[in-house]
Design an enzyme around this catalytic site. Structure first.
Site, mmCIF file in Angstrom:
data_model
loop_
_atom_site.group_PDB
_atom_site.id
_atom_site.type_symbol
_atom_site.label_atom_id
_atom_site.label_comp_id
_atom_site.label_asym_id
_atom_site.label_seq_id
_atom_site.Cartn_x
_atom_site.Cartn_y
_atom_site.Cartn_z
ATOM 1 N N HIS A 1 1.750 4.552 -2.775
ATOM 2 C CA HIS A 1 1.855 6.003 -2.564
ATOM 3 C C HIS A 1 3.207 6.523 -3.041
ATOM 4 O O HIS A 1 3.292 7.533 -3.740
ATOM 5 C CB HIS A 1 1.732 6.320 -1.067
ATOM 6 C CG HIS A 1 0.366 6.205 -0.495
ATOM 7 N ND1 HIS A 1 -0.723 6.842 -1.030
ATOM 8 C CD2 HIS A 1 -0.090 5.539 0.598
ATOM 9 C CE1 HIS A 1 -1.793 6.575 -0.294
ATOM 10 N NE2 HIS A 1 -1.445 5.779 0.694
ATOM 11 N N HIS B 1 3.630 6.587 -6.787
ATOM 12 C CA HIS B 1 2.801 7.672 -7.336
ATOM 13 C C HIS B 1 3.564 8.997 -7.184
ATOM 14 O O HIS B 1 3.669 9.792 -8.134
ATOM 15 C CB HIS B 1 1.462 7.721 -6.602
ATOM 16 C CG HIS B 1 0.407 8.505 -7.316
ATOM 17 N ND1 HIS B 1 -0.902 8.563 -6.904
ATOM 18 C CD2 HIS B 1 0.453 9.280 -8.428
ATOM 19 C CE1 HIS B 1 -1.600 9.318 -7.715
ATOM 20 N NE2 HIS B 1 -0.799 9.770 -8.664
ATOM 21 N N HIS C 1 0.830 -1.208 0.000
ATOM 22 C CA HIS C 1 0.000 0.000 0.000
ATOM 23 C C HIS C 1 0.866 1.260 0.000
ATOM 24 O O HIS C 1 0.703 2.149 -0.854
ATOM 25 C CB HIS C 1 -0.900 -0.035 1.248
ATOM 26 C CG HIS C 1 -1.825 1.130 1.378
ATOM 27 N ND1 HIS C 1 -3.154 1.066 1.028
ATOM 28 C CD2 HIS C 1 -1.626 2.393 1.822
ATOM 29 C CE1 HIS C 1 -3.729 2.234 1.252
ATOM 30 N NE2 HIS C 1 -2.821 3.060 1.741
ATOM 31 N N GLU C 2 1.797 1.333 0.958
ATOM 32 C CA GLU C 2 2.634 2.529 1.071
ATOM 33 C C GLU C 2 3.584 2.667 -0.121
ATOM 34 O O GLU C 2 3.891 3.784 -0.538
ATOM 35 C CB GLU C 2 3.412 2.508 2.387
ATOM 36 C CG GLU C 2 2.542 2.484 3.648
ATOM 37 C CD GLU C 2 1.542 3.631 3.739
ATOM 38 O OE1 GLU C 2 1.768 4.682 3.103
ATOM 39 O OE2 GLU C 2 0.525 3.473 4.439
#
Length: 601
Positions: free
Chosen positions: A397, A400, A393-394
């Site tokens: 980020h 991105h 998940h991180e």
């Protein structure tokens, strides 16, 4: 690894390779001090442009460039100080640095606060002529358009300057909450399944709640929330102060309410928020069915809130050390192509990540960084499947952020908050798909399905419940009422009953859970987890079914930063969040997976 759970280490005892390397921000505190002095000098320089912006295209360009330089430096200064503090929130040196960084951030906002009002006072035709006249100014076209869009909500230069000065006071509720929750709150120890004393911490709470021994779960749940109850009035006061701050700013800026003020920042229609709550509320039957299925699968006469995290499949024990978790994530992201995976590998090797819990470390997980630094990830890794997904998940980020700043100028180098959870959740969905394809037994498939349904429950249903709670507390104050601890607890408990349905005992302790959620201080942030998850489901399915063309569209989305309004950026990748379709599709997938799990059981 058991020791990590029972006794958090001091930071000095954590191996260097598991600590982030902040050198790409500042190689030393002394380098930080140099930028602190430098940005102070720029405050006087930018003031020279006050009242001058409409004089020429050159003047406008110089002022906007200086605005960016100040914002860029202040971003570095604040991020470094706060991340150093997060390493150990007890460290008074970095508490002081963070306090100074907050102060200079407020000074910076005050020094550049005249720019937006002056642009708003300019004639639209004059601005257009300036954009045509000076090639370098064209980079600011979308930024200027975004400013003009909010014309009726921006105050006079003097009023904006006064508002900027309130910034340090405005963060007080969140600051007090953070210190109480992270630094001062101490939880008791409980006996684990072997009779050993285990200290409850923010980091160990969920692993303990996943424990197979129901007595351990019960004792953890009760001890954890009883601790929050002791401070319920303080937590209510900090949350009330934060809500009042949001309403204060919304009124001053001529918005109808705090929700509208928050989401208008990214040009999101209020209907997107209300439609999410409505769509989820209309589809609670699937969640209720899942809860009933959990009760049946666990063989319980009564299902309690402390039974929600333990895996339904008892025979699969997935202890996943960090090094193994890294490899699982890399393999799961293969469908995003060689370039994407190579950047992830670079991050893993180059100490982007602060891996393990230590005493005083900020709880939870996040991805952060600045335009000039590497992306950074704070984890509090425990050897669970959930923590493997947190890593994926991180990294979503971080990638991105990496793509955005590599492909956009500073002014558009950050993606908007509305898009923040899309890439992170796309990573999770791709990881889950890969793991489900490799299952070796029915029990393992059930375990993974259970985990994914839990992610779904936590990200769509639970975050929408949070969004409904956040809307309720703001509306309560906007209607002239007070946020007492008792009202907050009662409201929160009733929402739990609505969302989880008739097949679970909604224990009294859960009523105080609102006090442990830092996101309630982020001003209508949480709904974007649910919208982002829905968009991510659509994107991951496109990537898996269409291959390279969908990957190219997706990487294009990651590269876009904030160069267009977020709704438009997402549309270019093939997802339209102005319609309920992505949410309804996600909820349908949840229902289908519940049915699949029922068949396997």
């Amino acid at each position: 690894m058991e020791n990590k759970l029972k006794q958090p280490r001091e930071r000095a005892d954590v191996e260097l390779r598991y600590k982030w390397d902040l050198d790409s921000l500042y190689v030393s505190d002394e380098a930080w001090e140099e930028d602190f002095k430098k940005v102070k000098s720029l405050f006087n320089e930018v003031k020279k442009y006050k009242g001058q912006l409409d004089h020429s295209s050159e003047t406008l360009f110089e002022a906007l460039s200086l605005h960016d330089e100040i914002s860029r430096l202040v971003g570095n200064i604040y991020t470094y100080a706060k991340m150093k503090q997060d390493e150990d929130t007890r460290n008074s040196k970095y508490q002081a640095l963070t306090d100074r960084a907050t102060g200079i951030m407020v000074e910076a906002e005050e020094s550049i606060s005249f720019i937006v009002p002056e642009i708003l006072m300019m004639d639209g035709e004059k601005i257009n002529s300036y954009l045509q006249e000076k090639e370098e100014l064209k980079v600011y076209s979308h930024s200027i358009d975004n400013i003009m869009r909010k014309k009726k909500h921006v105050l006079s230069p003097r009023e904006e300057a006064i508002l900027a000065q309130t910034g340090e006071i405005a963060v007080s509720p969140e600051t007090v909450y953070g210190m109480l929750n992270n630094a001062d709150l101490k939880f008791p120890s409980i006996k684990d399944e072997s009779g050993n004393d285990v200290e409850i911490t923010h980091g160990s709470y969920i692993p303990l709640m996943e424990n197979k021994d129901r007595r351990v779960r019960h004792d953890t749940f009760k001890a954890f929330y009883d601790t929050f109850y002791k401070f319920k009035n303080t937590f209510a006061a900090t949350l009330s102060g934060n809500v009042k701050k949001n309403i204060f700013y919304s009124k001053l800026r001529n918005y109808n309410n705090a929700l509208e003020a928050s989401i208008n920042e990214n040009n999101i229609p209020a209907e997107v928020y209300h439609n999410l709550i409505k769509a989820v509320s209309n589809n609670l039957d699937s969640l209720h069915k899942y809860v009933a299925l959990r009760k049946k699968a666990l063989g319980l006469d009564e299902l309690h809130m402390y039974d929600l995290y333990t895996p339904i499949v008892k025979d699969v024990d997935m202890k996943i050390p960090y090094e193994e978790g890294k490899e699982m994530v890399l393999e799961g992201l293969n469908s995003l192509g060689e370039e994407y995976v190579s950047i992830v590998e670079e991050g893993l090797k180059s100490r982007w990540i602060d891996v393990y819990e230590n005493r005083g470390k900020r709880s939870g997980a996040y991805s952060w960084g600045t335009y000039d630094s590497n992306p950074f990830i704070l984890l509090n890794y425990q050897d669970t499947l959930d923590n493997v997904y947190t890593l994926a998940h991180e990294l979503g980020h971080s990638l991105h952020s990496y793509y955005s700043k590599k492909n956009q100028p500073f002014v558009y180098g950050r993606y908007s908050i509305f898009l923040a959870e899309v890439a992170s959740t796309t990573n999770e969905a791709l990881l889950m798909d890969n793991m489900l394809k490799k299952v070796k037994s029915k029990d393992e498939e059930l375990y993974l399905l259970n985990h994914f349904l839990e992610q779904f429950r936590g990200t769509v249903y639970r975050q929408t419940m949070f969004a409904e709670f956040e809307l309720a507390i703001h509306q309560h104050v906007e209607n002239g009422q007070s946020l007492t601890a008792d009202w907050l607890c009662e409201t929160y408990k009733e929402l739990n009953k609505k969302y989880y349905g008739p097949d679970i005992i909604v224990d009294d302790e859960i009523a105080i859970e609102w006090a442990r959620i830092p996101h309630f201080y982020y001003n209508f942030y949480v709904y974007q987890y649910a919208t982002g998850f829905s968009a991510a489901i659509a994107l991951s399915q496109k990537i898996l079914s269409e291959g390279e063309s969908a990957v190219n569209d997706y990487i294009g989305f990651l590269k876009s930063g904030s160069s267009d309004y977020p709704i438009n950026v997402l549309k270019k990748a093939g997802v339209d969040m102005t319609t309920p379709e992505p949410i309804e599709k996600a909820l349908k997938l949840f229902g289908d997976l519940v049915n699949k799990m029922e068949e396997l059981l």
